[in-house]
Design an enzyme around this catalytic site. Structure first.
Site, PDB file in Angstrom:
ATOM      1  N   HIS A  78       0.874  -1.184   0.000  1.00 49.03           N
ATOM      2  CA  HIS A  78       0.000   0.000   0.000  1.00 49.03           C
ATOM      3  C   HIS A  78       0.904   1.224   0.000  1.00 49.03           C
ATOM      4  O   HIS A  78       1.616   1.465   0.976  1.00 49.03           O
ATOM      5  CB  HIS A  78      -0.914  -0.014   1.227  1.00 49.03           C
ATOM      6  CG  HIS A  78      -1.859  -1.180   1.229  1.00 49.03           C
ATOM      7  ND1 HIS A  78      -3.107  -1.121   0.665  1.00 49.03           N
ATOM      8  CD2 HIS A  78      -1.715  -2.452   1.680  1.00 49.03           C
ATOM      9  CE1 HIS A  78      -3.715  -2.298   0.789  1.00 49.03           C
ATOM     10  NE2 HIS A  78      -2.877  -3.128   1.397  1.00 49.03           N
ATOM     11  N   ASP A 168      -8.704  -4.824  -2.595  1.00 47.69           N
ATOM     12  CA  ASP A 168      -8.064  -5.121  -1.302  1.00 47.69           C
ATOM     13  C   ASP A 168      -8.266  -3.993  -0.303  1.00 47.69           C
ATOM     14  O   ASP A 168      -8.231  -2.808  -0.647  1.00 47.69           O
ATOM     15  CB  ASP A 168      -6.569  -5.378  -1.460  1.00 47.69           C
ATOM     16  CG  ASP A 168      -5.928  -5.657  -0.105  1.00 47.69           C
ATOM     17  OD1 ASP A 168      -6.486  -6.461   0.647  1.00 47.69           O
ATOM     18  OD2 ASP A 168      -4.899  -5.035   0.220  1.00 47.69           O
ATOM     19  N   HIS A 195      -8.891 -10.056  -1.399  1.00 46.40           N
ATOM     20  CA  HIS A 195      -8.870 -10.007   0.070  1.00 46.40           C
ATOM     21  C   HIS A 195     -10.063 -10.842   0.512  1.00 46.40           C
ATOM     22  O   HIS A 195     -11.203 -10.439   0.317  1.00 46.40           O
ATOM     23  CB  HIS A 195      -8.997  -8.547   0.525  1.00 46.40           C
ATOM     24  CG  HIS A 195      -9.228  -8.367   1.989  1.00 46.40           C
ATOM     25  ND1 HIS A 195      -8.377  -7.648   2.777  1.00 46.40           N
ATOM     26  CD2 HIS A 195     -10.238  -8.786   2.806  1.00 46.40           C
ATOM     27  CE1 HIS A 195      -8.829  -7.639   4.033  1.00 46.40           C
ATOM     28  NE2 HIS A 195      -9.962  -8.313   4.072  1.00 46.40           N
ATOM     29  N   ASP A 322       2.177  -7.081   2.370  1.00 48.60           N
ATOM     30  CA  ASP A 322       0.991  -6.281   2.705  1.00 48.60           C
ATOM     31  C   ASP A 322       1.418  -5.028   3.489  1.00 48.60           C
ATOM     32  O   ASP A 322       0.762  -4.617   4.455  1.00 48.60           O
ATOM     33  CB  ASP A 322      -0.033  -7.100   3.493  1.00 48.60           C
ATOM     34  CG  ASP A 322      -1.406  -6.430   3.565  1.00 48.60           C
ATOM     35  OD1 ASP A 322      -1.614  -5.381   2.910  1.00 48.60           O
ATOM     36  OD2 ASP A 322      -2.276  -6.951   4.296  1.00 48.60           O
ATOM     37  N   GLY A 341      -3.080  -2.825  10.074  1.00 50.55           N
ATOM     38  CA  GLY A 341      -1.962  -2.972   9.142  1.00 50.55           C
ATOM     39  C   GLY A 341      -0.627  -2.607   9.741  1.00 50.55           C
ATOM     40  O   GLY A 341      -0.536  -1.813  10.684  1.00 50.55           O
TER      41      GLY A 341
HETATM   42 ZN   LIG Z   1      -6.289  -7.146   2.543  1.00 51.18          ZN
HETATM   43 ZN   LIG Z   2      -3.463  -5.120   1.714  1.00 48.13          ZN
END
Ligand SMILES: [Zn+2]
Ligand SMILES: [Zn+2]
Length: 449
Positions: A78, A168, A195, A322, A341
């Site tokens: 990301h 996602d 996802h 991720d 995250g």
């Molecule tokens: Zn995800």
């Molecule tokens: Zn992700």
């Protein structure tokens, strides 16, 4: 097609380098041995006998005792562009990737606004040409604005250069919508990355559902929230002969679901993240959301072991970080309220080396192979040390110890799941798409740290 061509990096000066006496290890190409790795004009031209390659104007790096791997490729990061540049942008995110030994990454589309139009994709590709240290590919969303209802103009997005599609951050709840997307995929190509989660099963869960969540009194997310979604989507992909990639597998049941689908001939690939391979929900007892809150959540020891077995038997194709940067104020709140995250690009190799390779759980060669395995699911060439390849190299000191975060981060965010840990194994230098993309500060021209 090389990564530079496929992801159209701006043509630059190709590196001229001799990595003298490096231990070259590229399991996928069957390369293992001590060589002078010779790079000219941005390509690997020779794996010569150690000490035999003349520098001939190239920079000679004394690499005795160091390992040269094919640089890693991360199909799931990301970069927060557009809209959340206070967390990360293409420059900082790709620098973090280079510092972790990566030559390329694929950025997710759940930005603000989401990447849903051809103009969005074109603007990102232009920004990457201008400011990226490594090759950056972009996915577009499957549904407009990630609302889960109407499909985006998938064919136009592909023409604009989207590598594939993903919502996602959110699952595709509607089976009808995914089915339609798989039908369009037949016309325009582009892997659909998923996802996998059933929001009704996840409810308001904030960690893995099990004895630890019960002890902490936190709402849990059951493993079946992921595995039942995978089973449904694998069935749809099989029915429509579509091509799907399952993101961030976390549970044993999920590994089993992918294994069954692969045995049935479904065109499916999948990834696991270093944090799910190295940690369990026991870590959540610390109630530290900065390091240990993410979705899918850290699961039980049996799940972690199933993921490792999935790497060994080929069910899991690749390791993906991720990488999910967040601002400090979104993480310095009670566990239930914190953002989901963790960052991972700068530490992926070192963490896997420290937690799995050194204790003998995972072979070094398998770790290296899986860290490079994320290109193929999106139709890109795997980074390789084989002569003739575009130079994509991670030069690592397997004995170097370092404390994560002590010297800051290349990423703009600090929510590393390894923050404060001392890891063994460090990337000293990264060559990405033929160019030197990173050097550890203390490792400069020919002088090892
Ligand atoms: Zn995800
Ligand atoms: Zn992700």
């Amino acid at each position: 097609m090389s990564l530079a061509e496929a992801l159209d990096m701006r043509p630059g000066e190709g590196a001229d380098l001799v990595l003298g006496g490096a231990t070259a290890l590229d399991p996928a190409a069957g390369i293992e041995g001590v060589h002078d790795v010779v790079v000219r004009g941005g390509r690997v031209v020779e794996l010569a006998a150690p000490g035999s390659a003349a520098a001939d104007g190239a920079e000679r790096v004394e690499a005795e005792g160091l390992h040269a791997f094919p640089a890693f490729f991360d199909p799931h990061v990301h970069l927060r562009v557009p809209g959340q540049e206070h967390k990360e942008d293409i420059e900082t995110g790709s620098r973090a990737a280079a510092a972790g030994g990566y030559c390329g990454v694929i950025a997710m589309a759940n930005t603000e606004p989401p990447v849903s139009t051809p103009a969005d994709v074109e603007a990102l590709r232009e920004a990457a040409r201008e400011g990226a240290s490594v090759a950056v590919g972009f996915l577009a969303t499957v549904t407009r604005g990630m609302a889960g209802e109407e499909l985006t103009e998938m064919a136009e997005l592909r023409e604009a250069g989207a590598l594939g599609f993903s919502d996602d951050g959110l699952p595709l709840v509607s089976a009808r919508v995914l089915r339609r997307a798989l039908q369009y995929q037949r016309l325009c190509g582009g892997t659909i990355a998923l996802h996998e989660e059933d929001p009704e099963l996840s409810g308001d869960g904030v960690m893995h559902e099990g004895p630890v969540s019960a002890a902490l009194g936190l709402a849990g997310i059951p493993s079946v929230s992921e595995s039942t979604a995978i089973a449904r989507d694998a069935a749809l992909a099989g029915y429509e002969d579509g091509r799907i990639h399952v993101q961030h597998l976390s549970a044993a049941e999920s590994v089993a679901a992918v294994r069954v689908a692969k045995e049935a001939g479904v065109r499916i690939s999948c990834e696991a993240s270093p944090h799910h391979l190295c940690l369990t929900d026991e870590a959540v007892r610390s109630l530290d959301p900065r390091r240990f809150k993410m979705n899918p959540p850290l699961r039980a020891e049996a799940d972690r072991e199933a993921l490792i077995e999935g790497l060994r038997d080929g069910t899991i194709d690749c390791i993906a970080t991720d990488h999910a940067p967040h601002a400090t104020e979104e993480k310095e709140v009670p566990f239930e309220q914190a953002a989901l995250g963790v960052t991972g690009l700068e530490t992926a190799f070192a963490a896997l080396h420290t937690d799995l390779v050194l204790p003998g759980v995972l072979d070094l060669s398998l770790a290296v192979e899986k860290l490079g395995g994320g290109a193929a699911p999106f139709g890109l060439e795997r980074p390789s040390l084989a002569p003739g390849s575009e130079a994509n190299i991670a030069l690592c000191d397997l004995g170097a110890e370092w404390t994560v975060g002590e010297e800051g981060y290349e990423s703009r965010s600090q929510n590393s799941w390894c923050a404060g840990r001392t890891l063994t194994g460090r990337v000293l230098m990264t060559v990405a798409a033929g160019r030197v993309a990173y050097r550890l500060r203390s490792f400069s021209l020919g002088v090892a740290a």
